[in-house]
Design a protein around this motif. Structure first.
Motif, PDB file in Angstrom:
ATOM      1  N   ASP A   1      -2.195   2.986   1.203  1.00 40.84           N
ATOM      2  CA  ASP A   1      -1.111   2.694   2.139  1.00 40.84           C
ATOM      3  C   ASP A   1       0.145   3.450   1.697  1.00 40.84           C
ATOM      4  O   ASP A   1       0.879   2.984   0.835  1.00 40.84           O
ATOM      5  N   GLU A   2       0.346   4.610   2.261  1.00 43.29           N
ATOM      6  CA  GLU A   2       1.479   5.484   1.948  1.00 43.29           C
ATOM      7  C   GLU A   2       1.639   5.687   0.437  1.00 43.29           C
ATOM      8  O   GLU A   2       2.697   5.415  -0.128  1.00 43.29           O
ATOM      9  N   PRO A   3       0.589   6.168  -0.227  1.00 44.59           N
ATOM     10  CA  PRO A   3       0.662   6.283  -1.694  1.00 44.59           C
ATOM     11  C   PRO A   3       1.650   7.333  -2.184  1.00 44.59           C
ATOM     12  O   PRO A   3       2.032   7.313  -3.354  1.00 44.59           O
ATOM     13  N   THR A   4       2.052   8.259  -1.309  1.00 48.67           N
ATOM     14  CA  THR A   4       2.961   9.319  -1.782  1.00 48.67           C
ATOM     15  C   THR A   4       4.383   9.175  -1.221  1.00 48.67           C
ATOM     16  O   THR A   4       5.237  10.003  -1.515  1.00 48.67           O
TER      17      THR A   4
ATOM     18  N   LEU B   1      -2.521  -3.423   9.338  1.00 50.05           N
ATOM     19  CA  LEU B   1      -3.912  -2.985   9.425  1.00 50.05           C
ATOM     20  C   LEU B   1      -4.561  -3.013   8.035  1.00 50.05           C
ATOM     21  O   LEU B   1      -5.661  -3.555   7.858  1.00 50.05           O
ATOM     22  N   VAL B   2      -3.849  -2.463   7.055  1.00 52.66           N
ATOM     23  CA  VAL B   2      -4.386  -2.444   5.683  1.00 52.66           C
ATOM     24  C   VAL B   2      -4.527  -3.869   5.144  1.00 52.66           C
ATOM     25  O   VAL B   2      -5.530  -4.203   4.496  1.00 52.66           O
ATOM     26  N   ARG B   3      -3.544  -4.721   5.456  1.00 54.34           N
ATOM     27  CA  ARG B   3      -3.622  -6.118   4.966  1.00 54.34           C
ATOM     28  C   ARG B   3      -4.798  -6.852   5.601  1.00 54.34           C
ATOM     29  O   ARG B   3      -5.453  -7.663   4.942  1.00 54.34           O
ATOM     30  N   VAL B   4      -5.046  -6.596   6.860  1.00 55.21           N
ATOM     31  CA  VAL B   4      -6.179  -7.252   7.525  1.00 55.21           C
ATOM     32  C   VAL B   4      -7.487  -6.809   6.869  1.00 55.21           C
ATOM     33  O   VAL B   4      -8.344  -7.633   6.550  1.00 55.21           O
TER      34      VAL B   4
ATOM     35  N   LEU C   1      -6.466   6.221   4.750  1.00 51.91           N
ATOM     36  CA  LEU C   1      -5.178   6.683   4.210  1.00 51.91           C
ATOM     37  C   LEU C   1      -4.082   6.552   5.272  1.00 51.91           C
ATOM     38  O   LEU C   1      -4.124   7.227   6.300  1.00 51.91           O
ATOM     39  N   CYS C   2      -3.133   5.661   5.028  1.00 51.37           N
ATOM     40  CA  CYS C   2      -1.986   5.549   5.925  1.00 51.37           C
ATOM     41  C   CYS C   2      -0.872   6.427   5.361  1.00 51.37           C
ATOM     42  O   CYS C   2      -0.558   6.336   4.165  1.00 51.37           O
TER      43      CYS C   2
ATOM     44  N   ASN D   1     -10.532  -1.602  -2.814  1.00 54.82           N
ATOM     45  CA  ASN D   1      -9.334  -1.626  -3.640  1.00 54.82           C
ATOM     46  C   ASN D   1      -8.243  -0.906  -2.872  1.00 54.82           C
ATOM     47  O   ASN D   1      -8.525  -0.233  -1.877  1.00 54.82           O
ATOM     48  N   ARG D   2      -7.039  -1.074  -3.317  1.00 57.05           N
ATOM     49  CA  ARG D   2      -5.921  -0.622  -2.509  1.00 57.05           C
ATOM     50  C   ARG D   2      -4.823  -0.049  -3.392  1.00 57.05           C
ATOM     51  O   ARG D   2      -4.567  -0.546  -4.481  1.00 57.05           O
ATOM     52  N   VAL D   3      -4.188   0.985  -2.889  1.00 54.78           N
ATOM     53  CA  VAL D   3      -2.979   1.500  -3.535  1.00 54.78           C
ATOM     54  C   VAL D   3      -1.914   1.512  -2.448  1.00 54.78           C
ATOM     55  O   VAL D   3      -2.107   2.104  -1.392  1.00 54.78           O
ATOM     56  N   SER D   4      -0.811   0.825  -2.703  1.00 58.33           N
ATOM     57  CA  SER D   4       0.222   0.738  -1.670  1.00 58.33           C
ATOM     58  C   SER D   4       1.448   1.541  -2.084  1.00 58.33           C
ATOM     59  O   SER D   4       1.505   2.114  -3.179  1.00 58.33           O
ATOM     60  N   VAL D   5       2.431   1.549  -1.211  1.00 57.28           N
ATOM     61  CA  VAL D   5       3.626   2.365  -1.451  1.00 57.28           C
ATOM     62  C   VAL D   5       4.342   1.938  -2.736  1.00 57.28           C
ATOM     63  O   VAL D   5       4.881   2.771  -3.462  1.00 57.28           O
ATOM     64  N   GLU D   6       4.317   0.643  -3.032  1.00 57.81           N
ATOM     65  CA  GLU D   6       4.822   0.155  -4.314  1.00 57.81           C
ATOM     66  C   GLU D   6       3.625   0.006  -5.251  1.00 57.81           C
ATOM     67  O   GLU D   6       2.587  -0.503  -4.852  1.00 57.81           O
TER      68      GLU D   6
END
Lengths: 292, 280
Positions: A177-180, A62-65, A208-209, A96-101
């Protein structure tokens, strides 16, 4: 050429509007698996919407789309009224995006990474340097460490720098995307506080996922539950609890999640499959539970 | 922090120029961080060039013939070192991002792919020239090269023209890791190896089997070496090398836009099939 894309988005529009978005991936010849099934979602300007779902439910797809990294098979994705599939370069300026990594060049310093990140959005050093200092101070980062390679910093600090990098480009839509996920409790708290500050102090809409129920409840105006690529519920925290209430007492959000997905939080976050690998059993279970 | 949200009013062109500089500067930052590795690689390349140079010393019946053979080989070695590095840097554009885990961040930024590839190309050319100068300095300590009549400016002009076509060639090769995250990069090494074989780097292509010789005609390195050897060994004028220059000009005009177009198609394919991910 001297026109700004600022004019091409409509600020009065919803920050994000997904209509009937589906995406499937080929696993083997002739064998497909759905990552998203007819997802419709609206995110108003300034709103924070959380998406809960077990691993493999389609959150990252979903976030990538939305972030223009994956082209959906069908449906429409609009960001401030602009079609993200047809005009990705326009919407990319505003997201902009912040992902798990944390996604940094690990050998480069935080300053070098931030300067580079800013340039990708057309921001020169003379403009970004004071901003970087201001943002890093606001997140409690010791500015003396800006020259250290990223790999020397803790994961929590790297995530805070990732949020700082996103802030640097003044996004109107932030995708978290699962930032924590995977952070120690202290770092998790710090990152959540930073998200709270962003929410309070910036004109950003946030998707926020997360796996963290407390995080979703605390930070989000509305919460969606994504199971096997289907958005089976989207409401306020209270609305969700009322929807899944059985007796007199309101269930916790965790109870709601378990009823909706058929999984405990531990089960949902311990799976290691890639997020694109949707399967069907949990959605069937969820439908049964909704009917109950 | 309200000032952080000021909208950035600037033209697309200016933003793309800033991004080009950003990519080139990022590669500089990375090269600096991996400095010891770069030194190791430079020493290895220099030793390799010296080894090939000594092969030249062992042939030829007169001092003049030996100097000519040595210079012939060393021109091939240096030019291959330079051009193959441009090709490698460009062709590793995707793999590098994937390896560092930054591919998604980079590909969702508003900077165009052209800016990314041009930025990478500019850095590759600048860094390649610095490396070549250092190698040339080291090599000149060991060999008496036959460069008395050399037309250096003409040779430099040919090198610049060839660099453009090599950047385009590298863009085309960079598609492979987009199409196949796991095996794509290895395919680019095969491209590189074929260029090494057919371009006449250490020998005249006349020694290749007849069916193989026409393949050299599609390699920009073949024309570059022909022209540079004529100008460095024999002092030929730039005008006399028109036969080597016009194919390079055509390749320089065709390969970069073709590379960008194909890269765009490859990127779209990766976005449709879900291959634009951190892990390969």
């Amino acid at each position: 050429m001297n026109h700004s894309v600022e004019r091409t988005i409509d600020h009065a529009q919803n920050a994000l509007e997904l209509r009937d978005v589906s995406k499937r991936f080929q696993k083997k010849r002739g064998e497909y698996t759905f990552a998203l099934k007819g997802v419709s979602l609206t995110l108003k300007r300034g709103e924070v919407v959380g998406i809960l779902g077990p691993n493999g439910s389609g959150k990252s797809t979903l976030v990538r789309v939305i972030s223009t990294l994956t082209v959906p098979d069908s449906g429409t994705v609009e960001i401030f009224g602009v079609d993200a599939v047809a005009q990705p370069k326009i919407v990319q300026r505003y997201i902009n995006r912040v992902s798990v990594e944390a996604s940094f060049f690990k050998k480069m310093s935080s300053l070098e990474n931030l300067l580079f990140g800013a340039k990708l959005y057309g921001i020169m050093d003379r403009e970004s340097r004071p901003r970087i200092e201001e943002i890093l101070c606001s997140i409690g980062f010791d500015v003396k460490r800006v020259g250290e390679p990223m790999e020397h910093l803790s994961r929590g600090t790297q995530q805070k720098i990732a949020l700082a990098r996103a802030l640097l480009t003044s996004p109107m839509l932030m995708l978290l995307d699962e930032p924590t996920t995977g952070l120690d409790p202290r770092s998790k708290r710090d990152v959540q506080e930073l998200i709270w500050k962003i929410r309070a102090g910036h004109d950003s809409s946030i998707l926020l996922c997360t796996h963290d129920m407390g995080e979703a409840e605390e930070l989000c105006d509305r919460i969606g539950i994504l199971v096997d690529g289907e958005l089976i519920a989207l409401d306020t925290s209270l609305g969700l609890k009322q929807r899944y209430q059985v007796g007199d007492e309101l269930p916790t959000l965790e109870d709601v999640f378990m009823l909706a997905t058929g999984q405990s939080i531990e089960d949902a976050s311990s799976e290691t499959d890639d997020d694109d690998d949707s399967t069907t059993p949990t959605s069937e279970r969820a439908n049964e539970l909704i009917e109950v | 922090m309200s000032s952080l949200h000021a909208p950035l009013q600037q033209s697309n062109l200016k933003r793309e120029l800033v991004a080009i500089w950003g990519y080139a500067q990022r590669n500089y930052f990375l090269t600096r961080r991996y400095f010891l590795w770069e030194v190791v690689w430079l020493v290895y390349s220099t030793m390799n060039a010296l080894t090939i140079g000594f092969i030249g010393v062992s042939v030829g019946s007169t001092a003049e013939e030996t100097a000519r053979a040595t210079t012939f080989l060393l021109i091939g070695t240096l030019i291959w070192s330079y051009l193959s590095m441009i090709f490698d840097i460009l062709s590793e554009t995707v793999s590098w991002e994937r390896w560092e885990g930054t591919i998604e961040y980079t590909f969702m930024s508003p900077a165009s792919r052209a800016s990314q590839l041009i930025g990478m190309g500019l850095f590759a050319v600048a860094y390649g020239i610095v490396r070549m100068i250092i190698m040339l300095g080291a090599i000149s300590l060991f060999f008496d090269m036959s460069l008395g009549n050399a037309n250096y400016l003409g040779a430099l002009a040919i090198l610049v023209i060839c660099s453009i076509s090599l950047v385009g060639f590298g863009m085309i090769a960079a598609i492979m890791p987009l199409i196949s995250p796991e095996k794509g990069q290895q395919v680019t090494y095969i491209f590189s190896a074929v260029l090494l074989l057919i371009s006449g780097i250490y020998y005249s292509i006349d020694v290749l089997p007849g069916w193989m010789q026409p393949l050299a005609k599609v390699s920009p390195i073949y024309y570059t070496l022909n022209g540079m050897r004529a100008m460095l060994l024999d002092g030929a004028s730039l005008a006399s090398q028109w036969g080597n220059i016009w194919p390079l000009l055509i390749m320089g005009l065709v390969f970069p836009p073709l590379g960008l177009y194909l890269f765009g198609r490859g990127e779209h394919y990766a976005k449709v099939t879900g291959r634009l991910k951190r892990t390969g």
